[in-house]
Design a protein around this motif. Structure first.
Motif, short mmCIF file in Angstrom:
data_model
loop_
_atom_site.label_atom_id
_atom_site.label_comp_id
_atom_site.label_asym_id
_atom_site.label_seq_id
_atom_site.Cartn_x
_atom_site.Cartn_y
_atom_site.Cartn_z
N ARG A 139 63.97 -8.02 10.44
CA ARG A 139 63.89 -9.32 11.15
C ARG A 139 63.76 -9.62 12.42
O ARG A 139 62.93 -10.29 12.97
CB ARG A 139 65.22 -9.88 10.50
N GLU A 140 64.39 -8.70 13.16
CA GLU A 140 64.69 -8.80 14.71
C GLU A 140 63.04 -8.20 15.28
O GLU A 140 62.50 -9.04 15.92
CB GLU A 140 65.50 -7.79 15.36
N GLU B 290 70.67 -3.14 4.59
CA GLU B 290 70.85 -4.67 5.06
C GLU B 290 70.65 -4.15 6.70
O GLU B 290 69.87 -5.14 7.18
CB GLU B 290 72.50 -4.84 4.92
N THR B 291 70.87 -3.24 7.18
CA THR B 291 70.74 -2.76 8.59
C THR B 291 69.24 -2.86 8.76
O THR B 291 68.51 -3.41 9.92
CB THR B 291 71.24 -1.38 8.83
N ARG C 68 60.34 -8.20 13.55
CA ARG C 68 59.28 -9.45 13.36
C ARG C 68 59.43 -10.80 13.94
O ARG C 68 58.20 -11.06 14.52
CB ARG C 68 59.50 -9.97 11.82
N ARG D 152 66.79 -4.36 7.15
CA ARG D 152 66.40 -5.59 7.01
C ARG D 152 66.44 -6.43 8.17
O ARG D 152 65.67 -7.25 8.83
CB ARG D 152 67.00 -6.44 5.97
N ASN D 153 67.74 -6.50 8.84
CA ASN D 153 68.11 -6.92 10.19
C ASN D 153 67.14 -6.34 11.15
O ASN D 153 66.73 -7.22 11.78
CB ASN D 153 69.49 -6.60 10.68
N GLU D 154 66.96 -5.11 11.26
CA GLU D 154 66.06 -4.64 12.40
C GLU D 154 64.56 -5.15 11.93
O GLU D 154 64.23 -5.38 12.97
CB GLU D 154 66.00 -3.12 12.21
#
Lengths: 260, 229
Positions: free
Chosen positions: A100-101, A93-94, A103, A96-98
């Protein structure tokens, strides 16, 4: 075949001595050794039995311990797997968030870069195109072309609408210093006369004309008076085109980016 | 032709004679004692033992087993007498393979001496086990009428023991001597081999019979009856 009684007695004595000697030197030591060995073997067997019993008990204990250990191991493994899964999910999850950020940042940076590139490209293209156009038209500029342009200017003056005509009159009729006519090349007398005639006709008055050469005007003509200017030149067309082209190019690039 | 080694006399003084029988017996005694001494010199009580010790132990334990099988409960008490009887006779008989050897068992004096030894050993062990009274009672069992028969049995079996061994050994030696004079090759060898077998069988028979007689004397009749039932 007689019995010698002395020999009989002697042999009895011999036999008894032999019995004693063999008892002393053979049977006793041998039987003693056998007994000792039997005792030793019996002791070893007893010891082995004790050890065997002990070993069996130990084995039973070991098996029991092993079973408990296996059970504990399974439980610990299950717990560890669950914890690992949970940790993995958390980490994913971490990540993915990273991602996303990152990207988002990357997209933003890319967009910015694209914007810059587009701008630079448009700027350069525009500059190149107009540079080529200006060069070409400057090279092509000649008296005949000026004359054609002025003729065309005269023709357009003649075809002014009523409203345009009114505005023209307001701008040039009250001029006391006359009208300044600027062109890229010297105009011929005929063209000057034709221009004077058409403007005077429009103003319905005799106006003073001053003719001046301005090389920055690319193939065109300008009428300047009282702060007003009426002009027609290819340079104007080019300026208009120059303003329009960047917008068209950017729109085109944006469309392509969206398609990708 | 000499029928007995008693007839070969080396030394004599009155009734005291040193003949071949006595000399050979001494030699056999010496041989047995030296062999026993040599083998038992380094006896080991460990599980691993020497081959000689193993052979000797096998002989002694076999003698013990045989005594026990016949019915004597504590064989170690009888091993000295019966084992010596067996070993002496077998050594005397087996040595016939040596040239010019004459077995002392081929002398009626020797076999008589051995038979008398058995004859004396029977009451010795019987009295030792049951006491004098208990032993003497065995002669009047099952009834008083049996007393003369029992006494005759005692005497005749001793005689039978002596004559059986003497006859077998003497005949063996005699046959070889006769065959040597008739056919000096091959046949004497075969007869010697046969003599070896006969000698061993006789040693076994003599010892077993002696054991049986002793066992009969020391046996508890009540226990025997129970066993028979």
């Amino acid at each position: 075949m007689q019995v010698n009684w002395f020999t009989v007695i002697a042999q009895i004595l011999n036999f008894l001595v032999l019995v004693w000697l063999l008892k002393r030197f053979l049977y006793k030591p041998i039987l003693k050794a056998i007994d000792k060995r039997e005792n030793l073997i019996a002791a070893q067997i007893k010891d082995a039995e004790v050890k065997n019993t002990h070993a069996k008990n130990e084995q039973a204990k070991f098996i029991k311990k092993n079973e408990i250990f296996d059970k504990e191991k399974k439980e610990l493994m299950a717990k560890a797997i669950a914890e690992t899964d949970e940790e993995r999910q958390l980490l994913l999850e971490t990540v993915r968030n990273e991602v996303r950020e990152l990207r988002a940042k990357l997209e933003s940076s890319l967009k910015e870069t694209q914007e810059n590139m587009k701008h630079d490209l448009a700027q350069k293209t525009q500059e190149q195109v107009f540079s080529i156009a200006r060069k070409t038209l400057s090279d092509l500029a000649s008296i005949n072309l000026e004359e054609q342009i002025v003729n065309n200017f005269i023709k357009r003056l003649k075809e002014l609408t009523k409203e345009e005509n009114q505005r023209f009159l307001e701008a040039f009729k009250t001029s006391s210093i006359g009208i300044l006519v600027q062109s890229s090349n010297d105009l011929s007398d005929k063209i000057q006369t034709d221009l004077k005639y058409v403007v005077n006709e429009l103003l319905d008055d005799e106006t003073l004309f001053r003719f001046k050469t301005a090389p920055k005007i690319i193939s065109g003509v300008e009428l300047i008076s009282n702060g007003y200017k009426l002009a027609w030149s290819i340079s104007e067309y080019l300026n208009s085109l120059q303003k329009g082209i960047p917008i068209a190019i950017i729109k085109d690039l944006e469309a392509k980016t969206e398609e990708k | 032709m000499k029928l007995s080694p008693d007839e070969t006399i080396f030394w004599q003084y009155g009734i005291f004679t040193i003949n071949l029988t006595i000399v050979t017996t001494w030699a056999i005694m010496l041989l047995l004692v030296i062999a026993a001494q040599l083998i038992t010199r380094n006896l080991k009580t460990d599980i691993r033992i020497s081959h000689w010790q193993c052979v000797l132990e096998m002989i002694v334990t076999t003698i013990n087993d045989q005594i026990e099988e016949i019915g004597l409960k504590n064989p170690k008490n009888y091993t000295g007498f019966i084992g010596t009887l067996f070993l002496f006779i077998i050594a005397s008989n087996v040595l016939i393979v040596l040239p010019w050897y004459e077995p002392p068992t081929g002398s009626l004096s020797t076999t008589t001496a051995l038979a008398v030894s058995v004859f004396l050993a029977v009451p010795f062990f019987g009295i030792g086990k049951k006491g004098l009274k208990g032993y003497l009672k065995t002669y009047i069992k099952p009834t008083y009428i049996m007393l003369p028969f029992n006494l005759i049995s005692e005497a005749t079996r001793t005689l039978a023991l002596a004559v059986r061994l003497f006859g077998n050994m003497m005949s063996g030696g005699l046959i070889v001597a006769i065959l040597l004079s008739i056919t000096p090759f091959i046949f004497p060898v075969v007869m010697k081999a046969l003599g070896l077998l006969t000698g061993m069988v006789q040693a076994y028979i003599f010892s077993i019979l002696a054991t049986v007689y002793i066992a009969a004397a020391v046996h508890d009749s009540k226990a025997l009856n129970k066993k028979q039932l």
